[in-house]
Design a protein around this motif. Structure first.
Motif, short mmCIF file in Angstrom:
data_model
loop_
_atom_site.label_atom_id
_atom_site.label_comp_id
_atom_site.label_asym_id
_atom_site.label_seq_id
_atom_site.Cartn_x
_atom_site.Cartn_y
_atom_site.Cartn_z
N TRP A 1 -10.96 -47.51 7.63
CA TRP A 1 -10.65 -46.10 7.36
C TRP A 1 -9.81 -45.49 8.48
O TRP A 1 -8.85 -44.78 8.21
N TRP A 2 -10.16 -45.77 9.73
CA TRP A 2 -9.38 -45.23 10.85
C TRP A 2 -7.93 -45.70 10.77
O TRP A 2 -7.01 -44.91 10.94
N SER A 3 -7.75 -46.98 10.47
CA SER A 3 -6.40 -47.55 10.51
C SER A 3 -5.58 -47.30 9.26
O SER A 3 -4.35 -47.27 9.33
N GLU B 1 -2.14 -58.42 12.89
CA GLU B 1 -1.11 -58.36 13.93
C GLU B 1 -0.96 -56.94 14.47
O GLU B 1 -0.86 -56.73 15.68
N ARG B 2 -0.99 -55.97 13.58
CA ARG B 2 -0.89 -54.56 14.01
C ARG B 2 -2.09 -54.16 14.87
O ARG B 2 -1.93 -53.45 15.86
N LEU B 3 -3.27 -54.61 14.47
CA LEU B 3 -4.47 -54.31 15.27
C LEU B 3 -4.37 -54.96 16.64
O LEU B 3 -4.70 -54.33 17.66
N GLN B 4 -3.90 -56.20 16.69
CA GLN B 4 -3.79 -56.92 17.95
C GLN B 4 -2.77 -56.27 18.89
O GLN B 4 -2.91 -56.35 20.10
N VAL C 1 -4.89 -48.90 21.43
CA VAL C 1 -6.02 -48.00 21.23
C VAL C 1 -7.33 -48.77 21.13
O VAL C 1 -8.36 -48.35 21.66
N ILE C 2 -7.29 -49.90 20.45
CA ILE C 2 -8.50 -50.70 20.26
C ILE C 2 -8.30 -52.10 20.83
O ILE C 2 -7.18 -52.60 20.92
N SER C 3 -9.41 -52.71 21.17
CA SER C 3 -9.43 -54.12 21.57
C SER C 3 -10.34 -54.85 20.59
O SER C 3 -11.43 -54.37 20.29
N ILE C 4 -9.87 -55.99 20.11
CA ILE C 4 -10.72 -56.84 19.27
C ILE C 4 -11.46 -57.77 20.23
O ILE C 4 -10.84 -58.54 20.97
N ILE C 5 -12.77 -57.66 20.22
CA ILE C 5 -13.60 -58.40 21.16
C ILE C 5 -14.10 -59.70 20.51
O ILE C 5 -14.81 -59.65 19.50
N PRO C 6 -13.74 -60.85 21.08
CA PRO C 6 -14.25 -62.11 20.55
C PRO C 6 -15.77 -62.19 20.74
O PRO C 6 -16.31 -61.69 21.73
#
Length: 130
Positions: free
Chosen positions: A12-14, A67-70, A74-79
């Motif tokens: 929703w945010w994105s 790819e856009r999220l990466q 603003v955000i980090s994708i945490i493994p």
């Protein structure tokens, strides 16, 4: 303070911020200014499963969305590593959904609030924004 987005809050945010509550929208606006958002990598898996099962259409190819999220600052994708998996198992919570457990464990790890509409998370974790 960091902010953890659960899977649907991320979507929703994105893609459709009006789906967020007013409080969640404000928290996400603050997150955008502070650039302190966190997303558990298991959320990407959940999105992929929902797309495969035809329960979700992002309106864009998942590879492009990821790819856009990466590329976001603003955000980090945490493994999810073995320590976070163990923290999720150690939660004193009867809820069995592994993604929800990881999201809560991630929020605990970062001493963060969680943006979620999920009633089970909201009933368990003390710092939820919705």
């Amino acid at each position: 303070m960091s902010l953890v987005l659960d899977t649907f809050a991320l979507i929703w945010w994105s893609l459709d911020p009006v789906q967020l509550s007013l409080s969640a929208q404000q928290a996400c606006e603050d997150m955008e200014k502070d650039k302190n958002g966190k997303v558990a990598s298991i959320s990407i898996w959940e999105i992929a499963i929902k797309i495969r099962n035809k329960k979700l259409d992002l309106g864009v190819c998942l590879d492009i969305y990821l790819e856009r999220l990466q590329q976001s600052d603003v955000i980090s994708i945490i493994p999810i590593d073995e320590n976070l998996w163990l923290k999720s198992v150690a939660l004193e919570w009867k809820h069995k959904d592994p993604a929800d457990r990881i999201i809560v464990a991630l929020a605990q790890q970062y001493n963060a609030s969680i943006v979620t509409k999920d009633q089970k998370i909201r009933g368990f974790y003390p710092s939820v924004i919705w």
